[in-house]
Design an enzyme around this catalytic site. Structure first.
Site, PDB file in Angstrom:
ATOM      1  CE1 TYR A  80      37.372 -21.900  17.539  1.00 57.85           C
ATOM      2  CE2 TYR A  80      36.964 -19.608  18.467  1.00 57.85           C
ATOM      3  CZ  TYR A  80      37.201 -20.953  18.698  1.00 57.85           C
ATOM      4  OH  TYR A  80      36.888 -21.494  20.105  1.00 57.85           O
ATOM      5  CD  GLU A  81      33.424 -24.650  17.290  1.00 59.89           C
ATOM      6  OE1 GLU A  81      33.205 -25.690  17.306  1.00 59.89           O
ATOM      7  OE2 GLU A  81      32.872 -23.687  17.830  1.00 59.89           O
ATOM      8  CG  MET A 139      38.513 -15.760  20.019  1.00 62.56           C
ATOM      9  SD  MET A 139      39.225 -17.144  19.673  1.00 62.56           S
ATOM     10  CE  MET A 139      41.026 -16.718  20.526  1.00 62.56           C
ATOM     11  CB  SER A 140      32.236 -16.334  21.815  1.00 66.41           C
ATOM     12  OG  SER A 140      32.346 -16.113  23.158  1.00 66.41           O
ATOM     13  CG  HIS A 198      33.523 -20.452  19.175  1.00 67.13           C
ATOM     14  ND1 HIS A 198      33.499 -21.791  19.604  1.00 67.13           N
ATOM     15  CD2 HIS A 198      33.772 -19.608  20.342  1.00 67.13           C
ATOM     16  CE1 HIS A 198      33.544 -21.598  21.140  1.00 67.13           C
ATOM     17  NE2 HIS A 198      33.703 -20.515  21.417  1.00 67.13           N
ATOM     18  CG  HIS A 248      41.655 -23.489  24.283  1.00 64.60           C
ATOM     19  ND1 HIS A 248      40.581 -22.775  24.681  1.00 64.60           N
ATOM     20  CD2 HIS A 248      41.085 -24.870  24.455  1.00 64.60           C
ATOM     21  CE1 HIS A 248      39.352 -23.402  24.790  1.00 64.60           C
ATOM     22  NE2 HIS A 248      39.627 -24.657  24.892  1.00 64.60           N
ATOM     23  CB  SER A 291      35.994 -21.415  27.382  1.00 58.50           C
ATOM     24  OG  SER A 291      36.210 -21.691  26.114  1.00 58.50           O
ATOM     25  CB  ALA A 316      36.842 -17.720  28.322  1.00 63.59           C
ATOM     26  CG  HIS A 322      32.739 -25.075  24.815  1.00 66.07           C
ATOM     27  ND1 HIS A 322      31.662 -23.889  24.795  1.00 66.07           N
ATOM     28  CD2 HIS A 322      33.884 -24.442  24.851  1.00 66.07           C
ATOM     29  CE1 HIS A 322      32.485 -22.932  24.552  1.00 66.07           C
ATOM     30  NE2 HIS A 322      33.687 -22.946  24.602  1.00 66.07           N
ATOM     31  CG  ASN A 345      43.990 -14.119  28.434  1.00 64.68           C
ATOM     32  OD1 ASN A 345      42.639 -14.925  28.393  1.00 64.68           O
ATOM     33  ND2 ASN A 345      44.215 -13.159  27.733  1.00 64.68           N
TER      34      ASN A 345
HETATM   35  N1  HPA Z   1      41.437 -13.377  23.143  1.00 60.91           N
HETATM   36  C1  HPA Z   1      40.695 -13.916  22.761  1.00 60.91           C
HETATM   37  N2  HPA Z   1      39.921 -14.619  23.332  1.00 60.91           N
HETATM   38  C2  HPA Z   1      39.897 -15.042  24.527  1.00 60.91           C
HETATM   39  C3  HPA Z   1      41.161 -14.460  25.216  1.00 60.91           C
HETATM   40  C4  HPA Z   1      42.026 -13.520  24.570  1.00 60.91           C
HETATM   41  O1  HPA Z   1      43.028 -13.078  25.132  1.00 60.91           O
HETATM   42  N3  HPA Z   1      41.178 -15.106  26.505  1.00 60.91           N
HETATM   43  C5  HPA Z   1      40.085 -15.732  26.486  1.00 60.91           C
HETATM   44  N4  HPA Z   1      39.288 -15.802  25.078  1.00 60.91           N
END
Ligand code: HPA
Length: 268
Positions: free
Chosen positions: A83-84, A206-207, A81, A242, A29, A111, A59, A230
């Site tokens: 989750y998609e 998540m990846s 991903h 996001h 991302s 990310a 992306h 974050n």
């Molecule tokens: N959690 C999961 N995936 C992420 C996060 C997070 O805090 N930040 C960026 N991708």
């Protein structure tokens, strides 16, 4: 190797040229712009039957094959991903194609949220290991004994060493740490974050984990770098979304790009 992967590799070579690819890069991302900096040919995923739609905003769904810092690379501007689609092996075909194009190394970027105060938003982390906290596996259903992939040193020690050397040479701060994979797409609860922090994870995302498992399955060396967008849920007052991920990714992305470019320039 699947016939589909062989056919796609032939199709890609017909447009991008026959020279073997050395390294594959998967962009996370907010990192998609790196694909635009490759001196080469961009092929939309839509022209590569079986490639994921990479439908997550932020992306860049092109495969770019060409030269970056003197190394022939294949850059995957977007990833699928779990989750998609609910499919853990959504990146299997692209990675098979990468192998078929001649690469011996895959470097994934992502990310991630941080669980470490000394790794704030905007920093980067080279993965030393991971925790597959989702319990999912992209090799479920694989029929051959090759499915029993050893995962010690899954993040190639020599490649990591070179990435850290590149960080040092460019005076870029890059942490090392353990990445935990939650499936998403919802973000984690603070209790989930406390749990994985206690278990030894430094960052969460998540990846990447399924891609690293697939890369090792295919005999590719693997490495990965996170941009911290974050502090993980409950670690600070920062709002997690996001939008926030996309807004913060460029800070770490600039550092990541500096390290990657130096790594490639010194690669032989
Ligand atoms: N959690 C999961 N995936 C992420 C996060 C997070 O805090 N930040 C960026 N991708």
């Amino acid at each position: 190797m699947s016939k589909n992967a062989k056919d796609l590799a032939a199709q890609i070579r017909a447009t991008a040229g026959d020279a073997p690819v050395q390294i594959g890069l998967i962009l996370g991302s907010g990192l998609g712009h790196i694909a635009n900096e490759v001196d080469g040919v961009a092929i939309p995923y839509g022209d590569l039957p079986g490639f994921p739609h990479a439908g997550v905003s932020g992306h860049n769904p092109n495969l770019v094959v060409g030269d970056l810092e003197g190394v022939r690379v294949a850059v995957f501007g977007g990833r699928a991903h779990y989750y998609e689609s609910g499919r853990g092996d959504a990146m299997r075909l692209p990675l098979e194609v990468l192998k078929e194009l001649g690469a011996d190394t895959m470097i994934a970027t992502n990310a991630a949220g941080s669980m470490r105060a000394d790794m704030p938003t905007g920093s980067i982390m080279c993965l030393s290991d991971h925790i597959n906290f989702s319990g999912l596996n992209p090799l479920i259903g694989e029929q051959t004994d090759a499915r029993f992939v050893p995962m010690k040193d899954a993040y190639d020690p020599r490649v990591r060493e070179r990435l850290h050397a590149a960080a040092q040479a460019t005076e870029t701060e890059m942490s090392k740490g353990v990445y935990a994979w939650y499936s998403g797409p919802s973000f984690e609860t603070p209790a989930e974050i406390r749990a994985i922090a206690m278990l030894g994870a430094d960052a969460v995302g998540m990846s990447t984990v399924p891609e690293v498992i697939l890369a090792r399955f295919l005999g590719l060396k693997a490495a990965a770098i996170s941009t911290i967008t974050n502090m993980a849920a409950g670690m600070s007052d920062e709002k997690i979304s996001h939008e926030h991920t996309k807004a913060m990714a460029p800070i770490g992305a600039a550092k990541l790009e500096t390290v990657l470019r130096r790594f490639l320039a010194d690669y032989s």
